[in-house]
Design a protein around this motif. Structure first.
Motif, PDB file in Angstrom:
ATOM      1  N   ARG A  65     -15.510  34.800  17.699  1.00 11.29           N
ATOM      2  CA  ARG A  65     -14.209  34.988  17.043  1.00 11.29           C
ATOM      3  C   ARG A  65     -13.610  33.662  16.565  1.00 11.29           C
ATOM      4  O   ARG A  65     -12.429  33.572  16.278  1.00 11.29           O
ATOM      5  CB  ARG A  65     -13.249  35.674  18.015  1.00 11.29           C
ATOM      6  N   VAL A  66     -14.426  32.658  16.540  1.00  9.93           N
ATOM      7  CA  VAL A  66     -13.912  31.325  16.186  1.00  9.93           C
ATOM      8  C   VAL A  66     -14.448  30.885  14.818  1.00  9.93           C
ATOM      9  O   VAL A  66     -15.652  30.932  14.576  1.00  9.93           O
ATOM     10  CB  VAL A  66     -14.292  30.279  17.256  1.00  9.93           C
ATOM     11  N   GLN A  67     -13.524  30.487  13.952  1.00  5.04           N
ATOM     12  CA  GLN A  67     -13.901  29.855  12.692  1.00  5.04           C
ATOM     13  C   GLN A  67     -14.082  28.360  12.995  1.00  5.04           C
ATOM     14  O   GLN A  67     -13.143  27.701  13.440  1.00  5.04           O
ATOM     15  CB  GLN A  67     -12.791  30.081  11.655  1.00  5.04           C
ATOM     16  N   VAL A  68     -15.268  27.857  12.776  1.00  7.18           N
ATOM     17  CA  VAL A  68     -15.587  26.473  13.161  1.00  7.18           C
ATOM     18  C   VAL A  68     -15.718  25.622  11.899  1.00  7.18           C
ATOM     19  O   VAL A  68     -16.613  25.834  11.084  1.00  7.18           O
ATOM     20  CB  VAL A  68     -16.913  26.425  13.960  1.00  7.18           C
ATOM     21  N   ASN A  69     -14.794  24.677  11.722  1.00 14.31           N
ATOM     22  CA  ASN A  69     -14.837  23.788  10.561  1.00 14.31           C
ATOM     23  C   ASN A  69     -14.948  22.343  11.034  1.00 14.31           C
ATOM     24  O   ASN A  69     -14.072  21.848  11.734  1.00 14.31           O
ATOM     25  CB  ASN A  69     -13.571  23.947   9.706  1.00 14.31           C
ATOM     26  N   SER A  70     -16.030  21.693  10.629  1.00 15.06           N
ATOM     27  CA  SER A  70     -16.258  20.328  11.099  1.00 15.06           C
ATOM     28  C   SER A  70     -16.271  19.347   9.932  1.00 15.06           C
ATOM     29  O   SER A  70     -16.936  19.596   8.931  1.00 15.06           O
ATOM     30  CB  SER A  70     -17.612  20.233  11.814  1.00 15.06           C
ATOM     31  N   GLY A  71     -15.559  18.247  10.106  1.00 14.46           N
ATOM     32  CA  GLY A  71     -15.621  17.162   9.124  1.00 14.46           C
ATOM     33  C   GLY A  71     -16.729  16.207   9.516  1.00 14.46           C
ATOM     34  O   GLY A  71     -16.826  15.813  10.679  1.00 14.46           O
ATOM     35  N   ILE A  72     -17.566  15.871   8.555  1.00 16.12           N
ATOM     36  CA  ILE A  72     -18.701  14.976   8.853  1.00 16.12           C
ATOM     37  C   ILE A  72     -18.663  13.808   7.866  1.00 16.12           C
ATOM     38  O   ILE A  72     -18.926  13.970   6.680  1.00 16.12           O
ATOM     39  CB  ILE A  72     -20.042  15.735   8.750  1.00 16.12           C
ATOM     40  N   LEU A  73     -18.314  12.647   8.375  1.00 22.03           N
ATOM     41  CA  LEU A  73     -18.175  11.463   7.525  1.00 22.03           C
ATOM     42  C   LEU A  73     -19.533  10.795   7.331  1.00 22.03           C
ATOM     43  O   LEU A  73     -20.300  10.666   8.289  1.00 22.03           O
ATOM     44  CB  LEU A  73     -17.213  10.478   8.204  1.00 22.03           C
ATOM     45  N   ASN A  74     -19.820  10.390   6.097  1.00 22.35           N
ATOM     46  CA  ASN A  74     -21.066   9.666   5.861  1.00 22.35           C
ATOM     47  C   ASN A  74     -21.054   8.337   6.609  1.00 22.35           C
ATOM     48  O   ASN A  74     -20.023   7.669   6.688  1.00 22.35           O
ATOM     49  CB  ASN A  74     -21.263   9.389   4.368  1.00 22.35           C
ATOM     50  N   THR A  75     -22.203   7.956   7.129  1.00 20.99           N
ATOM     51  CA  THR A  75     -22.317   6.699   7.866  1.00 20.99           C
ATOM     52  C   THR A  75     -21.924   5.528   6.979  1.00 20.99           C
ATOM     53  O   THR A  75     -22.328   5.472   5.815  1.00 20.99           O
ATOM     54  CB  THR A  75     -23.772   6.512   8.350  1.00 20.99           C
ATOM     55  N   GLY A  76     -21.125   4.638   7.516  1.00 19.33           N
ATOM     56  CA  GLY A  76     -20.753   3.435   6.779  1.00 19.33           C
ATOM     57  C   GLY A  76     -19.465   3.552   5.997  1.00 19.33           C
ATOM     58  O   GLY A  76     -18.946   2.557   5.497  1.00 19.33           O
ATOM     59  N   GLU A  77     -18.906   4.783   5.891  1.00 20.17           N
ATOM     60  CA  GLU A  77     -17.645   4.924   5.162  1.00 20.17           C
ATOM     61  C   GLU A  77     -16.493   4.350   5.993  1.00 20.17           C
ATOM     62  O   GLU A  77     -16.496   4.453   7.220  1.00 20.17           O
ATOM     63  CB  GLU A  77     -17.361   6.398   4.844  1.00 20.17           C
TER      64      GLU A  77
ATOM     65  N   SER B 256      -9.104  29.142  14.837  1.00 20.33           N
ATOM     66  CA  SER B 256      -9.811  28.176  14.000  1.00 20.33           C
ATOM     67  C   SER B 256      -9.985  26.919  14.836  1.00 20.33           C
ATOM     68  O   SER B 256      -9.037  26.469  15.486  1.00 20.33           O
ATOM     69  CB  SER B 256      -8.991  27.797  12.762  1.00 20.33           C
ATOM     70  N   TYR B 257     -11.168  26.380  14.802  1.00 20.23           N
ATOM     71  CA  TYR B 257     -11.422  25.113  15.491  1.00 20.23           C
ATOM     72  C   TYR B 257     -11.741  24.078  14.412  1.00 20.23           C
ATOM     73  O   TYR B 257     -12.670  24.257  13.628  1.00 20.23           O
ATOM     74  CB  TYR B 257     -12.605  25.264  16.459  1.00 20.23           C
ATOM     75  N   LEU B 258     -10.927  23.029  14.349  1.00 21.64           N
ATOM     76  CA  LEU B 258     -11.138  21.979  13.349  1.00 21.64           C
ATOM     77  C   LEU B 258     -11.622  20.717  14.051  1.00 21.64           C
ATOM     78  O   LEU B 258     -10.891  20.141  14.870  1.00 21.64           O
ATOM     79  CB  LEU B 258      -9.839  21.662  12.596  1.00 21.64           C
TER      80      LEU B 258
ATOM     81  N   ASN C 202      -7.369  24.864   6.005  1.00 26.06           N
ATOM     82  CA  ASN C 202      -6.956  25.719   7.111  1.00 26.06           C
ATOM     83  C   ASN C 202      -5.619  26.415   6.833  1.00 26.06           C
ATOM     84  O   ASN C 202      -5.332  27.461   7.378  1.00 26.06           O
ATOM     85  CB  ASN C 202      -6.868  24.892   8.395  1.00 26.06           C
ATOM     86  N   LYS C 203      -4.801  25.796   5.944  1.00 30.35           N
ATOM     87  CA  LYS C 203      -3.519  26.420   5.599  1.00 30.35           C
ATOM     88  C   LYS C 203      -3.748  27.740   4.880  1.00 30.35           C
ATOM     89  O   LYS C 203      -3.006  28.691   5.052  1.00 30.35           O
ATOM     90  CB  LYS C 203      -2.713  25.487   4.694  1.00 30.35           C
ATOM     91  N   GLU C 204      -4.797  27.779   4.058  1.00 28.23           N
ATOM     92  CA  GLU C 204      -5.065  28.969   3.243  1.00 28.23           C
ATOM     93  C   GLU C 204      -5.553  30.148   4.074  1.00 28.23           C
ATOM     94  O   GLU C 204      -5.101  31.259   3.901  1.00 28.23           O
ATOM     95  CB  GLU C 204      -6.089  28.650   2.154  1.00 28.23           C
ATOM     96  N   ASN C 205      -6.503  29.875   4.961  1.00 26.85           N
ATOM     97  CA  ASN C 205      -7.041  31.013   5.717  1.00 26.85           C
ATOM     98  C   ASN C 205      -7.023  30.736   7.216  1.00 26.85           C
ATOM     99  O   ASN C 205      -8.029  30.821   7.896  1.00 26.85           O
ATOM    100  CB  ASN C 205      -8.456  31.356   5.243  1.00 26.85           C
ATOM    101  N   ALA C 206      -5.823  30.424   7.687  1.00 28.07           N
ATOM    102  CA  ALA C 206      -5.704  30.063   9.094  1.00 28.07           C
ATOM    103  C   ALA C 206      -5.657  31.287   9.988  1.00 28.07           C
ATOM    104  O   ALA C 206      -5.057  32.298   9.639  1.00 28.07           O
ATOM    105  CB  ALA C 206      -4.441  29.238   9.301  1.00 28.07           C
ATOM    106  N   ALA C 207      -6.305  31.192  11.114  1.00 34.21           N
ATOM    107  CA  ALA C 207      -6.100  32.182  12.164  1.00 34.21           C
ATOM    108  C   ALA C 207      -4.732  31.876  12.786  1.00 34.21           C
ATOM    109  O   ALA C 207      -4.115  30.862  12.475  1.00 34.21           O
ATOM    110  CB  ALA C 207      -7.211  32.049  13.205  1.00 34.21           C
ATOM    111  N   ASP C 208      -4.262  32.769  13.654  1.00 36.05           N
ATOM    112  CA  ASP C 208      -2.956  32.538  14.278  1.00 36.05           C
ATOM    113  C   ASP C 208      -2.958  31.256  15.081  1.00 36.05           C
ATOM    114  O   ASP C 208      -1.949  30.585  15.218  1.00 36.05           O
ATOM    115  CB  ASP C 208      -2.600  33.707  15.201  1.00 36.05           C
ATOM    116  N   LEU C 209      -4.120  30.949  15.612  1.00 32.22           N
ATOM    117  CA  LEU C 209      -4.223  29.783  16.477  1.00 32.22           C
ATOM    118  C   LEU C 209      -5.241  28.797  15.908  1.00 32.22           C
ATOM    119  O   LEU C 209      -6.356  29.190  15.563  1.00 32.22           O
ATOM    120  CB  LEU C 209      -4.669  30.224  17.881  1.00 32.22           C
TER     121      LEU C 209
END
Lengths: 280, 122
Positions: free
Chosen positions: A127-139, A29-31, A153-160
């Motif tokens: 083979r990578v689960q890619v999860n990106s956080g995107i903050l609204n401009t100005g927050e 998983s890539y966060l 990621n705790k719920e469906n985490a890959a081993d790494l």
């Protein structure tokens, strides 16, 4: 196993290292916790992308119920509330979502409403689960996004899990590394880089996290980052050369370890070294 | 009518404080009674939202006029909700500013900045 990749200074190679480590793993998983400027997805180009809006709770007043006692105004340590001419004014971007005003209001005039601050984009890249956080401009803060990334990621985490941290060493970085089993500090060979490297070095010590360094953009000249590591007995996990071709691949949004055997080997070795470090 | 001014010291010869929200004191001058009072700014040491809290202090003082070198957006929202009129102070003593206001020599403050939020001024 959760590995956080951080560096005090921006542009040292956090994303290069975390993206490539995730890419050489069997499954990962890539966060992307660099929510102000997430760019990992530019390399992974994930497919089957889903988006989830992330909200925070902020104060909402019913002026009819408010009796003007001002307990909330006095309570709010962030000064998000003012009471003028029989009306409560709420500054939504100053509210820190603590909910305290609701607790102290004797009239139950205060409730909460959702305010969107950004979104999480999830998709797959090989083979990578890619999860990106995107903050609204100005927050003001992306911490709720990072919490959501880590929680999901705790719920469906890959081993790494590779956690690509924001630059710096402030709250948002602390939040990103809090669950990490190991921290990789990426350093570049400049005095400015070493100054900021020292800040994350102090941070991981403060959090009592095991860590090691990756020296990026290494050239034949003296490397102040390497000198810093030697002086402080910091384990050097890998050295990435200053390499025009790597720079070109990177600036074209390519993942070096998927394109080039030399870098596949380098990042595979690095991943093995880190896994051994965590198990040790 | 009461006039409020952010000041550095508790006397009429004091300078005007450059920061509205983080001024140590406010001079409240009552034109009818020709009487000056100085109030502490409880917002001066706030970690955030100082302008909002300071504006609340001014609203609660009953002032209808504020003479200040500058003012942030959020503070201005609170002040305007209370129909307080803002005028740009001149680099002189508090007394000189009151005299200037009373002889219509001050301009309305029409530049409201978006706030400094921990990034310093100027």
């Amino acid at each position: 196993m959760k590995i956080a990749v951080l560096s005090g200074k921006g542009g040292t190679g956090k994303t290069l290292v975390s993206v490539n480590l995730a890419a050489v793993a069997k499954a990962a998983s890539y966060l992307d916790c660099d929510v102000e400027e997430p760019n990992g997805h530019l390399f992974f180009k994930p497919t089957d992308v889903e988006e989830t809006e992330v909200n925070v709770k902020i104060a909402l007043v019913d002026q009819e119920l408010c009796n003007g006692c001002r307990k909330c105004v006095e309570f709010c340590k962030f000064n998000a509330l003012a009471y003028v001419k029989d009306r409560l004014i709420i500054f939504e971007d100053v509210c820190h979502s603590c909910g305290g005003c609701m607790l102290v209001c004797p009239q139950q005039a205060l409730t909460e409403k959702n305010k969107p601050i950004g979104k999480i984009q999830s998709g797959r890249s090989d083979r990578v689960q890619v999860n990106s956080g995107i903050l609204n401009t100005g927050e003001a803060t992306g911490i709720p996004l990072i919490n959501k990334l880590l929680e999901d990621n705790k719920e469906n985490a890959a081993d790494l899990t590779l956690i690509d941290c924001p630059p710096g060493s402030a709250c948002i970085v602390m939040e990103s590394i809090k669950d990490a089993d190991y921290c990789i500090l990426v350093a570049e060979p400049t005095l400015f880089g070493v100054h900021n490297f020292n800040m994350v070095y102090e941070l991981v010590n403060l959090f009592d996290k095991p860590f090691g360094a990756v020296l990026n953009k290494c050239q034949a000249d003296d490397n102040p980052a390497e000198a810093f590591c030697k002086k402080n007995n910091i384990k050097i996990l890998a050295r990435i050369p200053f390499d025009r071709e790597l720079g070109t691949l990177n600036s074209n949004g390519k993942i070096a370890s998927r394109e080039w055997e030399k870098y596949r080997a380098l990042f595979t070795d690095l991943l093995e070294t880190v896994v051994e470090e965590v198990k040790a | 009518m009461k006039i409020a001014i952010p000041v550095n010291e508790k006397n009429m010869q004091t300078d005007i404080c450059e920061s509205f929200g983080r001024a140590p004191y406010y001079l409240i001058y009552d034109t009818e009674k020709d009487e000056a009072t100085f109030i502490d700014n409880s917002a001066a040491t706030s970690t955030g939202g100082a302008g909002i809290k300071a504006a609340q202090v001014i609203v609660d003082s009953g002032a209808k006029i504020l003479l200040t070198p500058r003012c942030g957006e959020k503070a201005a929202n609170v002040l305007m909700a209370a129909d307080i009129k803002l005028f740009k102070s001149i680099p002189a003593t508090a007394q000189a500013n009151i005299d200037a206001y009373l002889t219509n020599k001050l301009d309305p403050l029409d530049e409201i900045h978006a706030g400094f939020h921990g990034h310093g001024g100027n």
